[in-house]
Design a protein around this motif. Structure first.
Motif, PDB file in Angstrom:
ATOM      1  N   ASN A  96      31.242  16.788  46.120  1.00  0.00           N
ATOM      2  CA  ASN A  96      31.906  16.917  47.415  1.00  0.00           C
ATOM      3  C   ASN A  96      30.957  17.554  48.420  1.00  0.00           C
ATOM      4  O   ASN A  96      30.286  18.536  48.099  1.00  0.00           O
ATOM      5  CB  ASN A  96      33.161  17.794  47.289  1.00  0.00           C
ATOM      6  N   PHE A  97      30.931  16.980  49.612  1.00  0.00           N
ATOM      7  CA  PHE A  97      30.097  17.511  50.684  1.00  0.00           C
ATOM      8  C   PHE A  97      30.909  17.555  51.970  1.00  0.00           C
ATOM      9  O   PHE A  97      31.663  16.637  52.264  1.00  0.00           O
ATOM     10  CB  PHE A  97      28.860  16.640  50.896  1.00  0.00           C
ATOM     11  N   ASN A  98      30.752  18.619  52.724  1.00  0.00           N
ATOM     12  CA  ASN A  98      31.402  18.780  54.011  1.00  0.00           C
ATOM     13  C   ASN A  98      30.415  18.376  55.091  1.00  0.00           C
ATOM     14  O   ASN A  98      29.359  18.987  55.221  1.00  0.00           O
ATOM     15  CB  ASN A  98      31.838  20.233  54.198  1.00  0.00           C
ATOM     16  N   MET A  99      30.755  17.370  55.850  1.00  0.00           N
ATOM     17  CA  MET A  99      29.839  16.823  56.838  1.00  0.00           C
ATOM     18  C   MET A  99      30.153  17.375  58.224  1.00  0.00           C
ATOM     19  O   MET A  99      30.820  16.738  59.020  1.00  0.00           O
ATOM     20  CB  MET A  99      29.932  15.299  56.847  1.00  0.00           C
ATOM     21  N   ASN A 100      29.707  18.575  58.500  1.00  0.00           N
ATOM     22  CA  ASN A 100      29.882  19.168  59.815  1.00  0.00           C
ATOM     23  C   ASN A 100      28.603  18.993  60.610  1.00  0.00           C
ATOM     24  O   ASN A 100      27.654  19.760  60.446  1.00  0.00           O
ATOM     25  CB  ASN A 100      30.242  20.655  59.709  1.00  0.00           C
ATOM     26  N   PHE A 101      28.573  17.968  61.442  1.00  0.00           N
ATOM     27  CA  PHE A 101      27.406  17.728  62.273  1.00  0.00           C
ATOM     28  C   PHE A 101      27.365  18.762  63.393  1.00  0.00           C
ATOM     29  O   PHE A 101      28.383  18.998  64.041  1.00  0.00           O
ATOM     30  CB  PHE A 101      27.464  16.330  62.899  1.00  0.00           C
ATOM     31  N   PRO A 102      26.231  19.386  63.636  1.00  0.00           N
ATOM     32  CA  PRO A 102      26.138  20.307  64.782  1.00  0.00           C
ATOM     33  C   PRO A 102      26.471  19.579  66.082  1.00  0.00           C
ATOM     34  O   PRO A 102      26.208  18.384  66.227  1.00  0.00           O
ATOM     35  CB  PRO A 102      24.680  20.754  64.767  1.00  0.00           C
ATOM     36  N   SER A 103      27.038  20.298  67.019  1.00  0.00           N
ATOM     37  CA  SER A 103      27.517  19.675  68.258  1.00  0.00           C
ATOM     38  C   SER A 103      26.393  19.131  69.126  1.00  0.00           C
ATOM     39  O   SER A 103      26.635  18.301  69.989  1.00  0.00           O
ATOM     40  CB  SER A 103      28.364  20.659  69.054  1.00  0.00           C
TER      41      SER A 103
END
Length: 150
Positions: A96-103
């Motif tokens: 599992n990976f959380n894909m939080n792209f920087p803004s």
């Protein structure tokens, strides 16, 4: 990029979900930035998988994302480490990976997803070859980008 898959890892399933848990097929884009995405990859490790890592205490699974058109623009890099003692005997493993792209990332029409495995973490990889030898999944995810200035 060639998928070398030296360790014969089989991808059983791959899916992405939004923050509500709903499965999605495109990277969501809202208010000029990507929104949070979870990705899940279920893999099967062959019986001889650990012979490739006989001297390792941990195995590292990597997810790297990149802008598909140029391959020169890495977006995210994530790593999950698993103790060799914690690798399931049946060979099934859920990553599992959380894909939080920087803004500050600009939107891309196509984003590449690449999974790999190595006995080295990101700090100890000497070259791209260390990661690339273990690439077992490489795909492209479209983005909900309406306007493309290219």
């Amino acid at each position: 990029m060639d998928v070398k898959n030296e360790y014969n890892v089989s991808v059983i399933s791959f899916k992405m979900t939004d923050s509500s848990g709903k499965q999605i097929y495109m990277l969501p884009f809202k208010n000029d930035k990507y929104t949070s995405v979870e990705s899940e990859c279920v893999v099967y490790l062959p019986n001889d998988f650990m012979t490739n890592f006989s001297n390792a205490k941990k195995v590292f699974f990597h997810l790297s994302t990149y802008e598909k058109l140029s391959f020169d623009c890495p977006l995210l890099y994530q790593e999950t480490e698993i103790s060799v003692n914690d690798i399931p005997k049946n060979g099934l493993l859920k990553l599992n990976f959380n894909m939080n792209f920087p803004s500050d990332f600009k939107p891309y029409k196509l984003v590449g997803y690449r999974f790999s495995v190595s006995d080295k973490d990101i700090r100890h990889q000497v070259s791209d070859t260390d990661e690339n030898e273990g690439v077992f999944f490489d795909t492209v995810i479209p983005s909900e980008v309406i306007k493309d200035d290219r």
